[in-house]
Scaffold this motif. Structure first.
Motif, PDB file in Angstrom:
ATOM      1  N   PRO A   1      19.469  43.314  31.964  1.00 29.44           N
ATOM      2  CA  PRO A   1      19.158  44.747  32.039  1.00 29.44           C
ATOM      3  C   PRO A   1      18.938  45.283  33.450  1.00 29.44           C
ATOM      4  O   PRO A   1      19.136  46.468  33.687  1.00 29.44           O
ATOM      5  CB  PRO A   1      17.895  44.889  31.184  1.00 29.44           C
ATOM      6  N   GLY A   2      18.560  44.459  34.394  1.00 24.52           N
ATOM      7  CA  GLY A   2      18.337  44.933  35.760  1.00 24.52           C
ATOM      8  C   GLY A   2      19.596  44.981  36.606  1.00 24.52           C
ATOM      9  O   GLY A   2      19.573  45.452  37.735  1.00 24.52           O
ATOM     10  N   LEU A   3      20.686  44.533  36.051  1.00 23.59           N
ATOM     11  CA  LEU A   3      21.947  44.437  36.780  1.00 23.59           C
ATOM     12  C   LEU A   3      22.732  45.743  36.650  1.00 23.59           C
ATOM     13  O   LEU A   3      22.891  46.276  35.551  1.00 23.59           O
ATOM     14  CB  LEU A   3      22.769  43.281  36.198  1.00 23.59           C
ATOM     15  N   GLN A   4      23.215  46.253  37.770  1.00 20.87           N
ATOM     16  CA  GLN A   4      24.099  47.415  37.739  1.00 20.87           C
ATOM     17  C   GLN A   4      25.518  46.898  37.576  1.00 20.87           C
ATOM     18  O   GLN A   4      26.068  46.286  38.489  1.00 20.87           O
ATOM     19  CB  GLN A   4      23.968  48.236  39.013  1.00 20.87           C
ATOM     20  N   LEU A   5      26.110  47.123  36.413  1.00 21.62           N
ATOM     21  CA  LEU A   5      27.423  46.581  36.066  1.00 21.62           C
ATOM     22  C   LEU A   5      28.372  47.735  35.780  1.00 21.62           C
ATOM     23  O   LEU A   5      28.151  48.510  34.853  1.00 21.62           O
ATOM     24  CB  LEU A   5      27.281  45.670  34.845  1.00 21.62           C
ATOM     25  N   THR A   6      29.406  47.872  36.614  1.00 19.95           N
ATOM     26  CA  THR A   6      30.383  48.939  36.428  1.00 19.95           C
ATOM     27  C   THR A   6      31.754  48.330  36.158  1.00 19.95           C
ATOM     28  O   THR A   6      32.028  47.191  36.545  1.00 19.95           O
ATOM     29  CB  THR A   6      30.465  49.858  37.662  1.00 19.95           C
ATOM     30  N   VAL A   7      32.599  49.108  35.500  1.00 17.50           N
ATOM     31  CA  VAL A   7      33.954  48.656  35.174  1.00 17.50           C
ATOM     32  C   VAL A   7      34.944  49.718  35.646  1.00 17.50           C
ATOM     33  O   VAL A   7      34.811  50.895  35.305  1.00 17.50           O
ATOM     34  CB  VAL A   7      34.122  48.425  33.655  1.00 17.50           C
ATOM     35  N   ALA A   8      35.925  49.288  36.413  1.00 17.89           N
ATOM     36  CA  ALA A   8      36.981  50.177  36.885  1.00 17.89           C
ATOM     37  C   ALA A   8      38.093  50.270  35.839  1.00 17.89           C
ATOM     38  O   ALA A   8      38.146  49.471  34.904  1.00 17.89           O
ATOM     39  CB  ALA A   8      37.550  49.631  38.196  1.00 17.89           C
ATOM     40  N   ASP A   9      38.965  51.233  36.021  1.00 15.58           N
ATOM     41  CA  ASP A   9      40.182  51.289  35.214  1.00 15.58           C
ATOM     42  C   ASP A   9      41.060  50.097  35.581  1.00 15.58           C
ATOM     43  O   ASP A   9      40.925  49.514  36.652  1.00 15.58           O
ATOM     44  CB  ASP A   9      40.962  52.579  35.490  1.00 15.58           C
ATOM     45  N   ALA A  10      41.980  49.764  34.695  1.00 14.15           N
ATOM     46  CA  ALA A  10      42.951  48.709  34.994  1.00 14.15           C
ATOM     47  C   ALA A  10      43.712  49.068  36.268  1.00 14.15           C
ATOM     48  O   ALA A  10      44.010  50.239  36.513  1.00 14.15           O
ATOM     49  CB  ALA A  10      43.919  48.543  33.824  1.00 14.15           C
ATOM     50  N   VAL A  11      44.025  48.056  37.079  1.00 16.86           N
ATOM     51  CA  VAL A  11      44.675  48.324  38.363  1.00 16.86           C
ATOM     52  C   VAL A  11      45.988  49.090  38.201  1.00 16.86           C
ATOM     53  O   VAL A  11      46.349  49.893  39.061  1.00 16.86           O
ATOM     54  CB  VAL A  11      44.909  47.039  39.190  1.00 16.86           C
ATOM     55  N   GLY A  12      46.699  48.868  37.104  1.00 15.99           N
ATOM     56  CA  GLY A  12      47.969  49.548  36.885  1.00 15.99           C
ATOM     57  C   GLY A  12      47.843  51.031  36.613  1.00 15.99           C
ATOM     58  O   GLY A  12      48.842  51.745  36.588  1.00 15.99           O
ATOM     59  N   GLU A  13      46.626  51.519  36.452  1.00 15.67           N
ATOM     60  CA  GLU A  13      46.393  52.944  36.261  1.00 15.67           C
ATOM     61  C   GLU A  13      46.288  53.668  37.605  1.00 15.67           C
ATOM     62  O   GLU A  13      46.255  54.887  37.648  1.00 15.67           O
ATOM     63  CB  GLU A  13      45.109  53.169  35.452  1.00 15.67           C
ATOM     64  N   SER A  14      46.234  52.918  38.694  1.00 12.66           N
ATOM     65  CA  SER A  14      46.107  53.501  40.024  1.00 12.66           C
ATOM     66  C   SER A  14      47.470  53.963  40.544  1.00 12.66           C
ATOM     67  O   SER A  14      48.413  53.170  40.597  1.00 12.66           O
ATOM     68  CB  SER A  14      45.528  52.466  40.990  1.00 12.66           C
ATOM     69  N   PRO A  15      47.589  55.222  40.959  1.00 13.89           N
ATOM     70  CA  PRO A  15      48.850  55.682  41.537  1.00 13.89           C
ATOM     71  C   PRO A  15      49.287  54.847  42.742  1.00 13.89           C
ATOM     72  O   PRO A  15      50.474  54.583  42.910  1.00 13.89           O
ATOM     73  CB  PRO A  15      48.560  57.133  41.942  1.00 13.89           C
ATOM     74  N   ALA A  16      48.346  54.409  43.560  1.00 15.69           N
ATOM     75  CA  ALA A  16      48.702  53.605  44.735  1.00 15.69           C
ATOM     76  C   ALA A  16      49.298  52.259  44.326  1.00 15.69           C
ATOM     77  O   ALA A  16      50.252  51.774  44.952  1.00 15.69           O
ATOM     78  CB  ALA A  16      47.475  53.392  45.619  1.00 15.69           C
TER      79      ALA A  16
END
Length: 124
Positions: free
Chosen positions: A94-109
């Motif tokens: 619970p004390g951990l800040q855990l984020t999730v990005a979009d899949a890399v293939g969703e990035s225009p770059a």
């Protein structure tokens, strides 16, 4: 222990050679982020799995973890399998800040880089 971590989350495969590009990606990202722990984790068929990596990082005192799905699209694994895993990890740490990005293939770059590679394969 570094307080920030980047976890590259890939599918996994039976053939260990499949992991080579992901290990190279981990090394490249690690070189660019010297103050961040960069780890590789798999959904299935290979080790280490995501829960083990996040658990180890949390035990070592990591405070913030960003999970980046190294998938070309937001398919079933990213949309269906990953969210419950993340929910369980947030409950377990619970004390951990855990984020999730979009899949890399969703990035225009990323798509531009792949297109450049594909187009560059045509004979001149």
């Amino acid at each position: 222990m570094k307080k920030n971590a980047l976890v590259l989350f890939a599918h996994g495969a039976r053939d260990p050679r499949w992991a080579q590009p992901f290990l190279k990606l981990q090394a490249i990202a690690g070189a660019r982020l010297p103050d961040t722990q960069v780890e590789l984790a798999f959904l299935e068929l290979m080790e280490p799995r995501l829960p083990a990596v996040v658990g180890r990082l949390a035990e070592q005192g990591c405070e913030r973890i960003s999970v980046v799905p190294v998938f070309l699209g937001q398919g079933g694994h990213v949309l269906r399998d990953l969210p419950p895993m993340i929910d369980e990890l947030r409950s377990a740490h619970p004390g951990l800040q855990l984020t999730v990005a979009d899949a890399v293939g969703e990035s225009p770059a990323v798509l531009e880089a792949i297109a450049d590679y594909c187009v560059g394969r045509l004979p001149a």
